[in-house]
Design a protein around this motif. Structure first.
Motif, PDB file in Angstrom:
ATOM      1  N   ARG A 162       0.813  -1.217   0.000  1.00 25.58           N
ATOM      2  CA  ARG A 162       0.000   0.000   0.000  1.00 25.58           C
ATOM      3  C   ARG A 162       0.845   1.265   0.000  1.00 25.58           C
ATOM      4  NH1 ARG A 162      -4.431  -0.714   4.456  1.00 25.58           N
ATOM      5  NH2 ARG A 162      -5.095   1.262   3.541  1.00 25.58           N
ATOM      6  N   GLU A 163       1.982   1.238   0.679  1.00 21.48           N
ATOM      7  CA  GLU A 163       2.816   2.443   0.680  1.00 21.48           C
ATOM      8  C   GLU A 163       3.447   2.677  -0.690  1.00 21.48           C
ATOM      9  OE1 GLU A 163       3.085   5.065   2.855  1.00 21.48           O
ATOM     10  OE2 GLU A 163       1.331   3.940   3.501  1.00 21.48           O
ATOM     11  N   LYS A 164       3.751   1.589  -1.401  1.00 24.85           N
ATOM     12  CA  LYS A 164       4.256   1.730  -2.775  1.00 24.85           C
ATOM     13  C   LYS A 164       3.167   2.327  -3.674  1.00 24.85           C
ATOM     14  CE  LYS A 164       7.026   0.788  -6.376  1.00 24.85           C
ATOM     15  NZ  LYS A 164       6.166   1.010  -7.533  1.00 24.85           N
ATOM     16  N   VAL A 165       1.939   1.860  -3.479  1.00 23.29           N
ATOM     17  CA  VAL A 165       0.814   2.402  -4.244  1.00 23.29           C
ATOM     18  C   VAL A 165       0.655   3.887  -3.955  1.00 23.29           C
ATOM     19  CG1 VAL A 165      -1.704   2.358  -4.497  1.00 23.29           C
ATOM     20  CG2 VAL A 165      -0.415   0.215  -4.425  1.00 23.29           C
ATOM     21  N   TYR A 166       0.707   4.257  -2.671  1.00 24.55           N
ATOM     22  CA  TYR A 166       0.592   5.667  -2.294  1.00 24.55           C
ATOM     23  C   TYR A 166       1.735   6.483  -2.884  1.00 24.55           C
ATOM     24  CZ  TYR A 166       0.943   9.876   0.549  1.00 24.55           C
ATOM     25  OH  TYR A 166       1.062  11.184   0.967  1.00 24.55           O
ATOM     26  N   ASP A 167       2.957   5.969  -2.786  1.00 20.62           N
ATOM     27  CA  ASP A 167       4.117   6.699  -3.321  1.00 20.62           C
ATOM     28  C   ASP A 167       3.979   6.921  -4.827  1.00 20.62           C
ATOM     29  OD1 ASP A 167       5.264   6.884  -0.838  1.00 20.62           O
ATOM     30  OD2 ASP A 167       6.596   5.155  -1.107  1.00 20.62           O
ATOM     31  N   ASP A 168       3.467   5.913  -5.525  1.00 22.51           N
ATOM     32  CA  ASP A 168       3.267   6.057  -6.975  1.00 22.51           C
ATOM     33  C   ASP A 168       2.253   7.163  -7.275  1.00 22.51           C
ATOM     34  OD1 ASP A 168       5.060   4.035  -7.453  1.00 22.51           O
ATOM     35  OD2 ASP A 168       3.533   2.500  -7.846  1.00 22.51           O
TER      36      ASP A 168
ATOM     37  N   ARG B  47      -5.681  16.419   6.266  1.00 16.69           N
ATOM     38  CA  ARG B  47      -4.233  16.507   6.449  1.00 16.69           C
ATOM     39  C   ARG B  47      -3.900  17.897   6.958  1.00 16.69           C
ATOM     40  NH1 ARG B  47      -0.150  13.968   7.622  1.00 16.69           N
ATOM     41  NH2 ARG B  47       1.537  13.384   6.224  1.00 16.69           N
ATOM     42  N   ALA B  48      -3.102  17.978   8.023  1.00 24.19           N
ATOM     43  CA  ALA B  48      -2.703  19.256   8.600  1.00 24.19           C
ATOM     44  C   ALA B  48      -1.172  19.339   8.648  1.00 24.19           C
ATOM     45  CB  ALA B  48      -3.286  19.407   9.999  1.00 24.19           C
ATOM     46  N   LEU B  49      -0.600  20.165   7.764  1.00 25.57           N
ATOM     47  CA  LEU B  49       0.855  20.313   7.686  1.00 25.57           C
ATOM     48  C   LEU B  49       1.288  21.772   7.731  1.00 25.57           C
ATOM     49  CD1 LEU B  49       1.498  17.769   4.771  1.00 25.57           C
ATOM     50  CD2 LEU B  49       1.951  17.377   7.208  1.00 25.57           C
ATOM     51  N   GLY B  50       0.297  22.676   7.726  1.00 22.38           N
ATOM     52  CA  GLY B  50       0.638  24.095   7.669  1.00 22.38           C
ATOM     53  C   GLY B  50       0.997  24.567   6.284  1.00 22.38           C
ATOM     54  N   ASP B  51       0.768  23.722   5.275  1.00 25.24           N
ATOM     55  CA  ASP B  51       1.068  24.043   3.875  1.00 25.24           C
ATOM     56  C   ASP B  51      -0.086  23.525   3.028  1.00 25.24           C
ATOM     57  OD1 ASP B  51       1.927  23.983   1.184  1.00 25.24           O
ATOM     58  OD2 ASP B  51       4.018  23.656   1.750  1.00 25.24           O
ATOM     59  N   PHE B  52      -0.940  24.444   2.567  1.00 24.23           N
ATOM     60  CA  PHE B  52      -2.165  24.076   1.849  1.00 24.23           C
ATOM     61  C   PHE B  52      -1.865  23.209   0.631  1.00 24.23           C
ATOM     62  CE2 PHE B  52      -6.129  25.869  -0.524  1.00 24.23           C
ATOM     63  CZ  PHE B  52      -6.808  24.685  -0.270  1.00 24.23           C
ATOM     64  N   ASP B  53      -0.877  23.603  -0.161  1.00 25.33           N
ATOM     65  CA  ASP B  53      -0.565  22.841  -1.371  1.00 25.33           C
ATOM     66  C   ASP B  53      -0.082  21.434  -1.038  1.00 25.33           C
ATOM     67  OD1 ASP B  53      -1.278  24.773  -3.251  1.00 25.33           O
ATOM     68  OD2 ASP B  53       0.678  25.751  -3.161  1.00 25.33           O
ATOM     69  N   ARG B  54       0.785  21.335  -0.051  1.00 22.13           N
ATOM     70  CA  ARG B  54       1.309  20.017   0.319  1.00 22.13           C
ATOM     71  C   ARG B  54       0.209  19.138   0.892  1.00 22.13           C
ATOM     72  NH1 ARG B  54       4.913  16.749  -1.676  1.00 22.13           N
ATOM     73  NH2 ARG B  54       5.331  15.044  -0.221  1.00 22.13           N
ATOM     74  N   GLU B  55      -0.624  19.720   1.743  1.00 22.46           N
ATOM     75  CA  GLU B  55      -1.752  18.967   2.301  1.00 22.46           C
ATOM     76  C   GLU B  55      -2.651  18.435   1.190  1.00 22.46           C
ATOM     77  OE1 GLU B  55      -2.144  21.699   6.378  1.00 22.46           O
ATOM     78  OE2 GLU B  55      -3.624  21.860   4.767  1.00 22.46           O
ATOM     79  N   ALA B  56      -2.922  19.292   0.202  1.00 20.25           N
ATOM     80  CA  ALA B  56      -3.851  18.934  -0.872  1.00 20.25           C
ATOM     81  C   ALA B  56      -3.333  17.764  -1.700  1.00 20.25           C
ATOM     82  CB  ALA B  56      -4.105  20.144  -1.767  1.00 20.25           C
TER      83      ALA B  56
ATOM     84  N   ALA C  74      -3.483  11.999  -3.196  1.00 23.99           N
ATOM     85  CA  ALA C  74      -2.803  10.716  -3.408  1.00 23.99           C
ATOM     86  C   ALA C  74      -3.306   9.665  -2.420  1.00 23.99           C
ATOM     87  CB  ALA C  74      -1.295  10.896  -3.265  1.00 23.99           C
ATOM     88  N   ARG C  75      -3.547  10.088  -1.180  1.00 21.73           N
ATOM     89  CA  ARG C  75      -4.024   9.136  -0.177  1.00 21.73           C
ATOM     90  C   ARG C  75      -5.415   8.623  -0.511  1.00 21.73           C
ATOM     91  NH1 ARG C  75      -1.738   5.699   2.364  1.00 21.73           N
ATOM     92  NH2 ARG C  75      -0.202   7.207   3.153  1.00 21.73           N
ATOM     93  N   MET C  76      -6.296   9.515  -0.980  1.00 19.22           N
ATOM     94  CA  MET C  76      -7.632   9.073  -1.360  1.00 19.22           C
ATOM     95  C   MET C  76      -7.553   8.060  -2.494  1.00 19.22           C
ATOM     96  SD  MET C  76     -10.891   9.348  -0.672  1.00 19.22           S
ATOM     97  CE  MET C  76     -11.152  10.892   0.220  1.00 19.22           C
ATOM     98  N   ALA C  77      -6.715   8.313  -3.475  1.00 15.56           N
ATOM     99  CA  ALA C  77      -6.552   7.378  -4.589  1.00 15.56           C
ATOM    100  C   ALA C  77      -6.037   6.026  -4.083  1.00 15.56           C
ATOM    101  CB  ALA C  77      -5.601   7.960  -5.631  1.00 15.56           C
ATOM    102  N   ALA C  78      -5.091   6.057  -3.144  1.00 15.28           N
ATOM    103  CA  ALA C  78      -4.519   4.817  -2.616  1.00 15.28           C
ATOM    104  C   ALA C  78      -5.540   4.021  -1.810  1.00 15.28           C
ATOM    105  CB  ALA C  78      -3.302   5.145  -1.748  1.00 15.28           C
ATOM    106  N   GLU C  79      -6.339   4.703  -1.000  1.00 17.17           N
ATOM    107  CA  GLU C  79      -7.313   3.987  -0.173  1.00 17.17           C
ATOM    108  C   GLU C  79      -8.474   3.438  -0.997  1.00 17.17           C
ATOM    109  OE1 GLU C  79      -6.427   3.238   3.047  1.00 17.17           O
ATOM    110  OE2 GLU C  79      -4.666   4.162   2.137  1.00 17.17           O
ATOM    111  N   VAL C  80      -8.907   4.178  -2.012  1.00 14.84           N
ATOM    112  CA  VAL C  80      -9.934   3.652  -2.919  1.00 14.84           C
ATOM    113  C   VAL C  80      -9.388   2.416  -3.638  1.00 14.84           C
ATOM    114  CG1 VAL C  80     -11.308   4.117  -4.993  1.00 14.84           C
ATOM    115  CG2 VAL C  80     -11.133   5.850  -3.190  1.00 14.84           C
ATOM    116  N   THR C  81      -8.122   2.456  -3.999  1.00 16.13           N
ATOM    117  CA  THR C  81      -7.488   1.297  -4.642  1.00 16.13           C
ATOM    118  C   THR C  81      -7.513   0.085  -3.726  1.00 16.13           C
ATOM    119  OG1 THR C  81      -6.027   2.717  -5.960  1.00 16.13           O
ATOM    120  CG2 THR C  81      -5.356   0.429  -5.677  1.00 16.13           C
ATOM    121  N   GLU C  82      -7.173   0.279  -2.453  1.00 22.35           N
ATOM    122  CA  GLU C  82      -7.168  -0.839  -1.509  1.00 22.35           C
ATOM    123  C   GLU C  82      -8.576  -1.385  -1.284  1.00 22.35           C
ATOM    124  OE1 GLU C  82      -6.028  -3.711   1.367  1.00 22.35           O
ATOM    125  OE2 GLU C  82      -5.061  -2.768  -0.369  1.00 22.35           O
ATOM    126  N   ILE C  83      -9.556  -0.504  -1.187  1.00 20.10           N
ATOM    127  CA  ILE C  83     -10.938  -0.950  -0.995  1.00 20.10           C
ATOM    128  C   ILE C  83     -11.408  -1.766  -2.195  1.00 20.10           C
ATOM    129  CG2 ILE C  83     -13.328  -0.138  -0.829  1.00 20.10           C
ATOM    130  CD1 ILE C  83     -12.163   2.253   0.818  1.00 20.10           C
TER     131      ILE C  83
END
Length: 403
Positions: free
Chosen positions: A33-39, A370-379, A384-393
């Protein structure tokens, strides 16, 4: 070292393919899953909070673009569900049993989630409900726009295909307005202003009560707009110069809205499942006042959402070319919460397809933050996380692990 590993994986993939098992190998790879997320995160290069790789991919870049017209027909096919303990799909107003422990595998960045598996192995149409904080009341941004639209369709005694929305010198095609809300095409107006206009046909309290009466969840709040004034303040819906529905007298100005749109993942999943399973449900479980004829244009428009998480998940799993009779309906939601100081992304969807001679069917709603103090990075990270979790489901759905 990564390049060497990639080469090894390619060699193994070719070996599996030589035995006709490339799909099985790709599904196996997706378990990392982390490889999927990284991709997926790498695919965000060059994107930012104003335009994201998957949230803003658009129907025009979807391999299923030409299938959208066939979605209603595909939804008449009966999905299979052979999970022990699955109960009959709940009647209107009945709150189903939700297994709140069943989604522990989902990443912690997904704060709330609800999945509904539907179908039958013979006998009544059944459902199995899985959740993570699925009844928690939260903000779901633009995902909730489907609620007021469906309320209006249920309230109309006429042919949606012939309806106009009129007012302030405008004569708008009903279905084109709904399409603009899903696609963010701005052909008529902004998605937010058009969605606010659909709230003009009910007073806030009555629309909120309608939602509660449908889902059986009495703890939601649905008394806000979408950050903009309604496109038409006092609209009417007409057919052949006959008024079918008129705006209520209650003011719908932003400064006067009495509350917020805070619902639950369950609410959206329930609504999406009732839309998509309408053809198979008994009258006691159907959206009151809805007809199959008037629902079909909505289904096609819900197939044009700009978020394409199911698309990229099917591709990542390597089964994109093996599924038949696909249906992907969805509505995105996205924004920065100044009170919670974080970026939030919501995705409510229904997907159905035939894979390995079995029709698989599922509604789901996920809310990531996601809370990082950087809107672009959070977005980009939650995209990517949503895409990865939908993939796992979806991986678990097709491997019969999602129970």
């Amino acid at each position: 070292m990564e390049n060497i590993n990639d080469k090894i994986l390619n060699i193994v993939a070719e070996f599996f393919a030589s035995f006709g098992q490339k799909e099985a190998f790709t599904l196996l790879l997706a378990m990392d899953r982390e490889k999927v997320y990284d991709d997926f995160l790498k695919a965000e290069a060059g994107f930012n909070s104003y335009k994201l790789a998957f949230l803003d991919k658009g129907i025009k870049n979807s391999p299923y673009q030409n299938q959208v017209e066939n979605y209603p027909e595909h939804l008449t096919m009966l999905p299979s569900l052979a999970i022990p303990g699955a109960k009959t799909f709940p009647n209107v107003g009945e709150l189903p049993d939700i297994d709140e422990q069943a989604l522990s595998f989902i990443h912690p960045d997904i704060k709330e989630a609800c999945i509904c598996l539907v179908g039958t192995a013979g006998g009544p149409f059944k459902s199995r409900w899985l959740g993570r904080n699925s009844l928690d009341k939260c903000q779901y941004w633009s995902s909730t726009k489907i609620i007021a639209i469906l309320n209006v369709i249920c309230s109309i005694n006429g042919d949606i295909n012939k309806c106009k929305i009129c007012g302030d010198g405008n004569f708008l095609d009903f279905n084109e307005v709904v399409e603009d809300i899903f696609t963010y095409g701005n052909k008529i107006g902004s998605s937010n202003a058009l969605a606010a206009m659909f709230k003009c046909f009910q007073i806030y309290v009555d629309l909120e009560s309608w939602l509660k009466e449908i889902t059986g969840n009495n703890h939601t709040e649905f008394q806000g707009l979408y950050g903009e004034e309604p496109f038409i303040f006092s609209p009417q819906i007409t057919q052949d110069d006959r008024v079918l529905l008129s705006a209520v007298s209650e003011s719908k100005k932003r400064v006067e809205q009495p509350g917020e749109n805070t619902v639950a993942t369950y609410d959206l999943t329930r609504i999406m499942s009732m839309v998509s399973c309408y053809y198979h449900l008994p009258e006691s479980a159907k959206l009151p006042g809805m007809s199959w004829e008037n629902l079909q244009p909505f289904i096609r428009n819900a197939g044009k959402d700009t978020a394409r998480y199911v698309d990229v998940a099917l591709e990542k799993l390597g089964i994109q070319d093996s599924i038949k009779y696909p249906v992907i309906l969805s509505k995105l939601g996205f924004g920065y919460s100044s009170s919670r100081k974080r970026t939030e992304l919501t995705y409510t969807c229904f997907t159905q397809f035939e894979y390995q001679q079995k029709i698989r069917s599922m509604a789901m709603t996920l809310r990531a933050a996601r809370a990082l103090g950087d809107f672009d990075r959070e977005a980009v990270e939650i995209d990517a996380r949503m895409a990865a979790e939908v993939t796992e489901i979806l991986r678990r759905l097709v491997t019969d692990e999602l129970e």
